[in-house]
Design an enzyme around this catalytic site. Structure first.
Site, PDB file in Angstrom:
ATOM      1  N   ASP A  23      -1.285   8.341 -11.452  1.00 28.02           N
ATOM      2  CA  ASP A  23      -2.570   8.003 -12.415  1.00 28.02           C
ATOM      3  C   ASP A  23      -1.999   7.541 -13.671  1.00 28.02           C
ATOM      4  OD1 ASP A  23      -5.128   7.563 -13.584  1.00 28.02           O
ATOM      5  OD2 ASP A  23      -5.471   9.743 -13.771  1.00 28.02           O
ATOM      6  N   ASP A  27      -7.989   9.426 -15.396  1.00 29.83           N
ATOM      7  CA  ASP A  27      -9.337   9.235 -14.716  1.00 29.83           C
ATOM      8  C   ASP A  27      -9.309   9.960 -13.568  1.00 29.83           C
ATOM      9  OD1 ASP A  27      -8.124   7.357 -13.066  1.00 29.83           O
ATOM     10  OD2 ASP A  27      -9.703   5.810 -13.180  1.00 29.83           O
ATOM     11  N   ASP A  31      -3.486   4.483  -9.565  1.00 27.57           N
ATOM     12  CA  ASP A  31      -3.950   2.894  -9.734  1.00 27.57           C
ATOM     13  C   ASP A  31      -2.793   2.307  -9.741  1.00 27.57           C
ATOM     14  OD1 ASP A  31      -2.556   3.663 -12.348  1.00 27.57           O
ATOM     15  OD2 ASP A  31      -4.454   4.542 -13.122  1.00 27.57           O
ATOM     16  N   ASP A 100      -2.538  -4.309   2.975  1.00 22.57           N
ATOM     17  CA  ASP A 100      -3.414  -3.925   4.243  1.00 22.57           C
ATOM     18  C   ASP A 100      -4.504  -5.011   4.563  1.00 22.57           C
ATOM     19  OD1 ASP A 100      -3.916  -1.929   6.330  1.00 22.57           O
ATOM     20  OD2 ASP A 100      -3.760  -0.377   4.518  1.00 22.57           O
ATOM     21  N   ASP A 196      -5.003  -3.433   9.975  1.00 20.34           N
ATOM     22  CA  ASP A 196      -5.831  -2.407  10.413  1.00 20.34           C
ATOM     23  C   ASP A 196      -6.606  -2.613  11.909  1.00 20.34           C
ATOM     24  OD1 ASP A 196      -6.949   0.056   9.579  1.00 20.34           O
ATOM     25  OD2 ASP A 196      -8.843  -0.683   9.977  1.00 20.34           O
ATOM     26  N   GLU A 249      -1.686  -2.498  13.423  1.00 21.20           N
ATOM     27  CA  GLU A 249      -2.286  -0.939  13.937  1.00 21.20           C
ATOM     28  C   GLU A 249      -3.027  -1.371  15.284  1.00 21.20           C
ATOM     29  OE1 GLU A 249      -4.558   2.977  12.226  1.00 21.20           O
ATOM     30  OE2 GLU A 249      -5.325   0.790  12.049  1.00 21.20           O
ATOM     31  N   HIS A 319      -1.317   7.792   6.141  1.00 19.96           N
ATOM     32  CA  HIS A 319      -2.647   8.355   5.424  1.00 19.96           C
ATOM     33  C   HIS A 319      -3.842   9.017   6.641  1.00 19.96           C
ATOM     34  CE1 HIS A 319      -3.736   4.290   6.832  1.00 19.96           C
ATOM     35  NE2 HIS A 319      -4.962   4.515   6.421  1.00 19.96           N
ATOM     36  N   ASP A 320      -3.740   8.606   7.624  1.00 23.92           N
ATOM     37  CA  ASP A 320      -4.446   9.456   8.773  1.00 23.92           C
ATOM     38  C   ASP A 320      -3.967  10.572   9.337  1.00 23.92           C
ATOM     39  OD1 ASP A 320      -6.520   7.633   8.182  1.00 23.92           O
ATOM     40  OD2 ASP A 320      -5.700   6.070   9.510  1.00 23.92           O
TER      41      ASP A 320
END
Length: 550
Positions: A23, A27, A31, A100, A196, A249, A319-320
């Site tokens: 970051d 915030d 990013d 993605d 995806d 995927e 990430h899953d």
């Protein structure tokens, strides 16, 4: 033998989950400028490609996989100019950028859906609309896959969240608009797409009424024959015009379908999930079964040898999924050793390896204390459904299982330093930081030549130096051994032998008869080695050795 080389076959891919990487403005959300600030770190690591999870404009109902505008950047991540600076910074260091591509569904706030619900012109049939639900399919989140839209007066299909309506790929106007969007990004200089759930875009016509079998809609048509047709058309219309990398995927994909995707339809490789189910209960999403190494070896070996001229992807986390070392290794006493052993496996198999952010320093699962600390929509929806149906009386009943499986484990902030919030942000992090960050962080790893980070750097360099690791034939050794995963990679006169204690039990491993021992020299190992002879090895917990002969 002459090797038919492709840059994406020789590459190592690093996945960045933008919200949680770095970051820059305090915030609490990672990013694009934060990623750009760490490009030199990626270059030092030795990776070749960055796969960036969605940073498009989105309501963030599913962390960005619900896209409102494919050609705009979400304000939390920055601006299009910030994205362009990241692209340029990566390219200046000979690193490539893969984006993605999420086109099985959009957000329900996308212009296409808003116009479709109003029945405007060509957009009327951009999604799957029905006067009544034709079946009792569930979404992946456990609720009905059909939701009533007041404005249109009909039900729409969503295999995932209610805010992720499925696009109707049978409509040629849908495909044309998607292809135009893809060209737009390719012309902006990206180097490929991770697609995806791309094998779900092909759906039967008509959609079955009350089918027997699994309740999740995707199980009824994953890799329907039309998926092959659409992806082949995508390649003909767009991808074949560019020197890019594509990985699809493909949940529920078979080896045969993967071979077809990668040898006939134009995809470079696919993500298969068979090895991700070895320790998962087939019916209870939160239950964990005992890890079966023999079954794991059988699956991985079948994928290593079954694609013919097709190409593999290799991964253990993303990430899953839970953190790799917490799932497949030992995140306690042998965290360092097991993280290195898993790195050895990832980087010596055939196929393009995908490394998830934080695995290179051995990041672990997070000890979430309450359900409120979880941010993942799937976690919350599953728990709420279990409570509503009476399957559980309270979250505490399955807290341990949820903490193990939750996707939030992989989405916890990258641990850069021992400073507050692991150096990820100067503000309040959007998700809990793992409290072990004072010990496990990049700065500490950089200061320790024996760290997991240095081991990854060394292994990535070793892989790049040996064609047998990238292009060599795979052959499993000692398939019936319950503790050790061993195999060879051979190309012409070059041979690589890999031996990994994959369950953390010390023991003796003897090379089986028929495996040539002469000429093998130790190339890399995760322990200090006094006796490098591979004939009989007294393996320590999670010990990994790579031998080489040419």
């Amino acid at each position: 033998m002459a090797v038919d080389r492709e840059w994406w076959q020789e590459a190592v891919v690093y996945q960045i989950y933008a919200q949680s990487f770095n970051d820059s403005d305090g915030d609490g959300v990672g990013d694009l400028p934060g990623i750009t600030a760490k490009v030199d770190y990626l270059d030092e690591l030795g990776v070749d490609v960055v796969w960036l999870t969605p940073v498009y404009d989105s309501p963030l109902a599913d962390n960005g996989y619900d896209i409102r505008d494919y050609r705009s950047i979400h304000g939390d991540y920055g601006t299009m100019e910030d994205w362009e600076r990241l692209r340029d910074a990566l390219h200046a260091r000979d690193l490539r950028l893969v984006m993605d591509l999420v086109v099985n569904h959009t957000s329900d706030e996308h212009e296409w859906f808003e116009r479709s619900r109003r029945r405007e012109g060509k957009y009327e049939d951009y999604y799957y609309w029905r006067e009544e639900p034709p079946n009792d399919w569930e979404s992946l989140w456990g609720d009905s896959a059909w939701t009533y839209d007041e404005e249109r007066g009909e039900y729409y299909l969503h295999l995932f969240d209610v805010k992720q309506p499925d696009l109707n790929w049978r409509n040629p106007d849908v495909r044309a608009d998607i292809y135009e969007m893809m060209r737009w990004w390719l012309e902006k200089g990206i180097d490929g797409f991770r697609m995806d759930v791309i094998n779900l875009v092909g759906k039967p016509d008509p959609i079955p009424e009350d089918p027997d079998g699994p309740r999740w809609g995707g199980d009824h048509f994953a890799t329907h024959e039309t998926a092959h047709e659409f992806i082949r058309e995508m390649d003909d219309e767009v991808l074949s015009e560019y020197d890019v990398m594509t990985v699809g995927e493909t949940p529920r994909v078979s080896v045969d379908d993967a071979r077809k995707f990668t040898t006939e339809d134009g995809l470079d490789m696919v993500f298969q999930f068979e090895h991700m189910h070895v320790d998962q209960h087939p019916e209870d999403p939160w239950a964990r079964t005992e890890f079966d190494l023999r079954e794991f070896k059988r699956i991985m070996s079948r994928w290593q040898t079954g694609l013919g001229q097709g190409w593999n992807s290799v991964y253990l986390g993303n990430h899953d999924q839970p953190r790799t070392v917490s799932r497949f290794g030992d995140d306690g006493e042998y965290r360092t050793e097991s993280a290195k052993a898993l790195a050895t496996f990832l980087l010596t198999l055939g196929g393009t390896p995908f490394l998830y952010q934080g695995d290179e320093i051995g990041m672990t699962n997070v000890p979430f204390d309450t359900l409120d600390e979880h941010r993942d929509v799937w976690t919350h929806d599953e728990i709420e459904a279990a409570l509503d149906t009476g399957r559980i009386d309270s979250f505490d009943e399955i807290a341990d299982q949820v903490n193990y499986w939750s996707r939030d484990n992989a989405r916890s902030p990258m641990q850069w330093t021992a400073a507050e919030n692991a150096g990820f942000t100067a503000g309040e992090p959007w998700i809990k930081v793992n409290p072990n960050f004072p010990e496990i962080n990049v700065a500490a790893a950089r200061g320790d030549r024996d760290s997991v980070l240095y081991y990854y750097r060394d292994l990535i360099a070793v892989r790049a130096e040996h064609d047998a690791i990238i292009y060599g034939d795979y052959s499993q050794i000692a398939a019936e051994n319950d503790d050790v995963f061993a195999y060879t990679r051979t190309l012409d006169g070059e041979r690589v032998l890999v031996v990994i204690d994959f369950v953390g039990r010390a023991g003796r491993f003897a090379l089986p008869d028929g495996v040539e021992r002469e000429g093998l020299e130790l190339l890399v190992a995760n322990y200090g080695i006094a006796d490098p002879d591979p004939t009989e090895i007294d393996l320590r917990p999670w010990e990994a050795r790579v031998y080489h002969d040419e």
